[in-house]
Design an enzyme around this catalytic site. Sequence first.
Site, PDB file in Angstrom:
ATOM      1  CE  LYS A   1      -3.753  -0.066   2.477  1.00  0.00           C
ATOM      2  NZ  LYS A   1      -4.472  -0.209   3.756  1.00  0.00           N
TER       3      LYS A   1
ATOM      4  NE  ARG B   1      -5.944  -4.461  -2.964  1.00  0.00           N
ATOM      5  CZ  ARG B   1      -6.460  -4.682  -1.761  1.00  0.00           C
ATOM      6  NH1 ARG B   1      -5.684  -4.651  -0.694  1.00  0.00           N
ATOM      7  NH2 ARG B   1      -7.738  -4.915  -1.610  1.00  0.00           N
TER       8      ARG B   1
ATOM      9  NE  ARG C   1      -2.290 -44.326 -10.269  1.00  0.00           N
ATOM     10  CZ  ARG C   1      -2.308 -42.996 -10.150  1.00  0.00           C
ATOM     11  NH1 ARG C   1      -1.593 -42.415  -9.220  1.00  0.00           N
ATOM     12  NH2 ARG C   1      -3.057 -42.263 -10.932  1.00  0.00           N
TER      13      ARG C   1
ATOM     14  N   GLY D   1      -8.030  -6.909   4.832  1.00  0.00           N
ATOM     15  CA  GLY D   1      -8.854  -6.998   6.032  1.00  0.00           C
ATOM     16  C   GLY D   1      -8.236  -7.776   7.158  1.00  0.00           C
TER      17      GLY D   1
ATOM     18  NE  ARG E   1       2.960 -48.099  -9.675  1.00  0.00           N
ATOM     19  CZ  ARG E   1       2.617 -47.245  -8.727  1.00  0.00           C
ATOM     20  NH1 ARG E   1       3.537 -46.445  -8.213  1.00  0.00           N
ATOM     21  NH2 ARG E   1       1.375 -47.138  -8.313  1.00  0.00           N
TER      22      ARG E   1
ATOM     23  N   GLY F   1       9.275 -41.592  -7.909  1.00  0.00           N
ATOM     24  CA  GLY F   1       8.005 -41.689  -7.185  1.00  0.00           C
ATOM     25  C   GLY F   1       8.174 -40.818  -5.959  1.00  0.00           C
ATOM     26  CB  THR F   2       8.220 -37.147  -5.555  1.00  0.00           C
ATOM     27  OG1 THR F   2       7.016 -36.947  -6.285  1.00  0.00           O
ATOM     28  CG2 THR F   2       9.409 -36.866  -6.433  1.00  0.00           C
TER      29      THR F   2
END
Lengths: 904, 904
Positions: free
Chosen positions: B39, B352, B579, B118, B635, B791-792
């Site tokens: 702002k 803004r 899968r 706010g 897979r 395969g995280t």
Amino acid sequence: MSVPANTIYHFDQSTEKTTKWVYAFEEGNAGMRDLLGGKGANLAEMTNIGLPVPPGFTITTAACLAYLAKGEVAPANMMDQTIKAMADLGKKMGRTFGNNADPLLVSVRSGSKFSMPGMMDTILNLGLNDEAVLALAAKSDPRFAWDAYRRFVQMFGKVVMDVEGHHFEHIITQIRESEGVASDPEVSAEGWQKAVKEFKALIKKETGTDFPLDPWKQLELAIEAVFRSWNGKRAVDYRNHTNIAHDLGTAVNVVAMVFGNMGWDSGSGVAFTRNPSTGENVLYGEFLFNAQGEDVVSGSRTPIPIAKLQDEQPEIYRQFHDIAQTLEKHYRDMQDVEFTVEQNRLWMLQCRNGKRTAAAEVKIAVDQVTEGLISKDEAVARIEPAQIDQLLHPRFDDDAKKAAKLLAKGLNASPGAAVGTVTFDADTAEQLGKVEGKAVILVRPETTPDDVHGMLAAKGILTQHGGATSHAAVVARQLGLPCVAGCEDIRIDLKARQFSVNGVVVKEGDVVSLDGARGEVFLGAVKTIAPSFDDQPDLKTILGWADSVRRLQVWANADDPDQARRARSYGAQGIGLCRTEHMFLGDRTEKFQEAILAETEEEFNRVLDEVLLPLQRNDFYGIFKEMDGLPVIIRLLDPPLHEFLPSRESLIEEVATLKAKDGDSKLLAEKEALLHVVNLEHEFNPMLGLRGCRLGIMRPALNRMQVRAIFEAACDAAREGVDVHPEVMIPLTSHINELKEIQPLLLETARAVMEEKGVTIKYKFGTMIEIPRAALTAAEIASMAEFFSFGTNDLTQMTYGISRDDAERKFLLNYVERGILPKNPFQTIDQTGVGRLMEFAVSEGRAARGDLEVGICGEHGGDPASVEFCHKIGLNYVSCSPYRVPIARLAAAQAVIRERKAKK
Amino acid sequence: MSVPANTIYHFDQSTEKTTKWVYAFEEGNAGMRDLLGGKGANLAEMTNIGLPVPPGFTITTAACLAYLAKGEVAPANMMDQTIKAMADLGKKMGRTFGNNADPLLVSVRSGSKFSMPGMMDTILNLGLNDEAVLALAAKSDPRFAWDAYRRFVQMFGKVVMDVEGHHFEHIITQIRESEGVASDPEVSAEGWQKAVKEFKALIKKETGTDFPLDPWKQLELAIEAVFRSWNGKRAVDYRNHTNIAHDLGTAVNVVAMVFGNMGWDSGSGVAFTRNPSTGENVLYGEFLFNAQGEDVVSGSRTPIPIAKLQDEQPEIYRQFHDIAQTLEKHYRDMQDVEFTVEQNRLWMLQCRNGKRTAAAEVKIAVDQVTEGLISKDEAVARIEPAQIDQLLHPRFDDDAKKAAKLLAKGLNASPGAAVGTVTFDADTAEQLGKVEGKAVILVRPETTPDDVHGMLAAKGILTQHGGATSHAAVVARQLGLPCVAGCEDIRIDLKARQFSVNGVVVKEGDVVSLDGARGEVFLGAVKTIAPSFDDQPDLKTILGWADSVRRLQVWANADDPDQARRARSYGAQGIGLCRTEHMFLGDRTEKFQEAILAETEEEFNRVLDEVLLPLQRNDFYGIFKEMDGLPVIIRLLDPPLHEFLPSRESLIEEVATLKAKDGDSKLLAEKEALLHVVNLEHEFNPMLGLRGCRLGIMRPALNRMQVRAIFEAACDAAREGVDVHPEVMIPLTSHINELKEIQPLLLETARAVMEEKGVTIKYKFGTMIEIPRAALTAAEIASMAEFFSFGTNDLTQMTYGISRDDAERKFLLNYVERGILPKNPFQTIDQTGVGRLMEFAVSEGRAARGDLEVGICGEHGGDPASVEFCHKIGLNYVSCSPYRVPIARLAAAQAVIRERKAKK
């Protein structure tokens, strides 16, 4: 169990035709074990130092590998070189192989790099046939000649032609019965002649092939059978158990036969240059007149102790004694030798470093240093660290032994205390012991190589027959298994699956206790106690030498003052892991449950502070006193809370039952409420769940109470003059912010306690490195942690993605057996994977904090290979169970010795 | 929820006295957001480009951080600099602060780097006191002056002195009643005078302190209160949800007051330079005559649309329109502005970049490229990838909507389809939505910042009052939540916890559906359908531009032909994860159970080959056809077998119940047998158990069947002219020997099928990298694997030692809220830990195999920050759910754009 599918046999096709596959004994030496096998290399060595060895040659392990790699086809030129070697051998003996008029007989024996006694096959008297036997009979006597021939056909039939042994035994039994005699030596020449005839008919019937009469054919088939025996079930089992690689192959030794069974001026002996059970420096072994070597070890006739030979054959004894001395000086170690006397002439058939008990190993090493034979470093380097585990195994409590029922006494063949249920065959022993994890005692009339899989799975061995060098005794000593052999008092009834002794009947499933050191068999389970170092001055000496060599410190995992005292007595230089969860078990579980089930945080805190704090303070106080002057790492509560609650499954069952039966509604409501809490705490993967510092962060009061207890105890002890070094270990850190969250709170508690008590003590705060991420972010973690302790159990679980609770049973042991994993990573650190993380964490952690103390407190801390790895990557210490402290001390010293050697 | 304990506020004590803490608007610019807040920076920017901004200055975020770091003490010299700035401000206004005869009034507003509408506090009309109000009354009129004063005392009491707001509201209600009026503007001067008196008494009573009459004291207290509001509950909640850091602090803007409530020639407006809901290029907003700014957004009076201002105040409208154009050109983006007209004079109070819906974001970006305002790269870079998720969320099925009961229509405040159970307060919404994971619709008369935690947990928002720029509308648009606002037809009864509309009563817990794009409310759950790209040409345009920029490919996770088709329509360039376990669910579970429960290996194989093989072949055939020309990674079966069996807990319960009741003995025997199998398969930590390739190695027939099905399908499709690229993925590899064990068997099957079918196709065999050890030994693994797919999910679980099934519920979300973890590592890749392993695996894997294909198939593949990381470490592709493909396409392009910028 066959050899792992991924075993690759080295074979270079390009040099196949030019390779030397065969070495005469004169061409070899003891350094050529890889190529010639242990037996071949030592026969060559003995030949070259002028000992009386029958002429012979060795077909190399490379030939065996080529044979296996080519799909059981011998490499080019191997047989040509063998034919040439046989001609040379014939020249030395003045006979020609294949000449039936004056036959040259040979033995064909396996011999791999590492001794695998009895695991592979041997054929004696090869070269005999229907004509040659007559020539041999003419030269010696018919009974001897036909006995030799029948032995040859029997062994050849079994080993080369795969006819089951019991068929031959059956024929012999019939012949003995028809001649009305009780033992084989009493059978007549005609009896053995008949046996040969029936053996040949049996072979033809079972295999559809005639027994080969051509000596050259016999030789070729025998050599190949020995090659194949490398991958026989017994050999593979043995290698799996002893971690011998499957890709080494066996050499084949072809040696001119000498006969210990050529009359009563002949015989065979097996001896050790020192006592392999106690280490005492006297010739130890047995001799059997008019017998071949396998008669001595089979236990079927009882030999005389070697000392008696001095009376009966003084000249032979003197010769043998001198040879034993020569061999010990030459090899600088105790030797296990086989020899034969043929008509008063001594022949050495084998020598090798003798297998021995741990006690003997230690005594011999110390004695040989005293005798000036070896250096202290050599003494330290020689002892297999895992072996001294035997010396520290519990022994029977003397009072308990006195009170127990002594059933029988036999030979003290292999020391140690074993308690287990009796079983009578190897397969059952394997099923009960290995698959079901029960303690079993294998009871057999005598053991053979076919029993090894059962012996491996047993806690102890009891045999009715056989002496100190019997199969059971040799294998048990090597495996570190307690063994009572030749316990002739017992009568085994294999059919009824029981044995009886002096009117007592012991059935399969009954419990007995064996004291292997004294050869005693007790009924029932005799109480055991922990061993003491004071009984083992030689071990103390060796470990003292080890301590002066090693860099790595050895600490112990100990959870109470008793364990701490024992650890210290075994040489621990600190406590690397004091697990506080054990302090919440037993009669404290109920109190801790009260805290967990508290409905308000206030109530939770009240139980912690009023009930558990004083108990914990007392625990720690005792430990600090025992460890006066040494560091004590205390790990804050690690397991998930549900481990302290009743089992979910049983609660579900109880609630369902109560509901179905319209039972006690108050009890039902209670159980349902408890089940509700248990369900809330339940986790699908508790190993990866709310435990360790996560629990501390979610419920900080728990850790605060523990830190208060630690520091109150430490201050109290310090005021009494105890030199305390508490180190507080935060478990299961995965992110530096966890330490940032909890460590300041705990430090604050520590400071507050010290202020209250008016005592200032030195302390450290550190963390377990047991989650891969902690290792990967070691630099960050070291910014808060003053020490790292690798929890290699968990680190292995997560790095490998393997749950130890499940995986060993489900696939991991199978993986190891199949060779998919080289070793069980929970026994020996996986250096390629887990080790890489460790190295990384050490180097990044030390870069961030120069004086970072780094150790390991997983079970790997007592595993020699893992200890060596920890030395290599520069840890400050390993911490292991008190019993393993001596092993680790030795292993740490050996790591230094090996490192020095490698640098030279 | 308070700010995380480990938050550290930057504060350099050494420069405290020399630091410039206060900047006049003339001294700042839009680039100083960090220091001046958004702002303050924009007020400075507007001042410097000559727009009509009331004079003012900004106290920096650095001052706020110093204040918090010093334990709520303002830094040295801050107030001195403020006094100086007030003097300058007074000069510009021609008045002196603190002069009660001609008072200078100011507003004191928060303003942080990122907009938090706010969330923090504002105080208007500061400088008034009992004397000054009289001077103000004399200058304007008494009613205005006393109204301004009571507003100031009310705000000051609430914000600075912590008196609860409802006390003030209660006094006002009483005054309204005593004066017999319905709304605040009708209250008389005397009424407001009375209010001031009672407010002051209230403050004294509640706090024990007098309301401060000294303007300087007021100013100092107000500044500090704004600083403190940075760590208020609302602000912290909001930052946690929007991932704004807690250590930024807020600036404070002190601005000369202008009054929109100084009569009917005054007013306040809130507007966007384009429509923030649709993106249409027209001024959009609202204006309220004779009102201050908060009256417009509070929804208590209904404003006029901004377009109407053109009729009522054409000159003001023209001025404002021009300013809007200037601002858009200057900032090159759509602006959200606040302005006030004081007696026909226009003042800009704020500007803004405007929050907007995803649809508006996309349209505005495309339009602005067309208008020549921004470049294509800027358009691509501007769009928050996560936001376009909104565009791809399911929408209501038109037929289903027609059939559903339309309850009411309100403002289409934020688009999207939401279905959930109705609740009437934020706390309950949070409990149900966040803690219990239920879908809830929050229904409120109107929302305030205090409701935000409930809005965050809701699926949709319905308000009775308030317009398109009401709090509910603004926050909902920003959060991407469907919102129907100002739905005046409904009557909410908060006490009865229900609302009624046209005779229908909807109680708490009943289900409603909201169509935010149309402002419709339906009774019950209306069926949703997947969105289509064809309705969104602007999105297609942006993504086309993104595609021409990005290097990283985007593949999708798809398990059946439908998903594959959708993925392709969204721009997927391959299937990164098909899968196969989903193919064993539904009505196939029974068949698969039959295989698992088979008592012999033959029976197991028979069910596989006869029953499951044809089904699987058909699955794969359909997918290959859809993905003609593109790679499909399939897979092999991954989960443990027990996932396909009945629950252990229910079986225990059933068995216990049957036993207790002496029930059907045949059924009991059946259930017991089943329980026995389930117990055998049970694992304590299934995540680390017998699954993935371990299962394949223990039961190779399973994988062989799957590979046969893949290749039969591929060959069949290829014969019909489909260009197939199957890639077979082996899951859960931890050691190269696992691939050595299983891959040759599977290759053999593949070759056999191709031979049978007489077709040769190109294919690859590769592996998941989801176990830390696989990443650590990537070089070894790449010797067999032709591709890696991270395969995280699992890699994160194991690297972090966190079980996703348990941990989010037990501690992980709590960790994230408390800031112990910066982000949920299952949402965004943990670059420090998991990412390090990934980088390592990529570099070692590629070193071992130059053309190694590397991708990621965890849920992170659709997370923009993770996509950027995957780009950075050089992956070939990310694979994510079909709906997230557009997000990943955009994120991959933005990664390139950011990289280019960083290089400049």
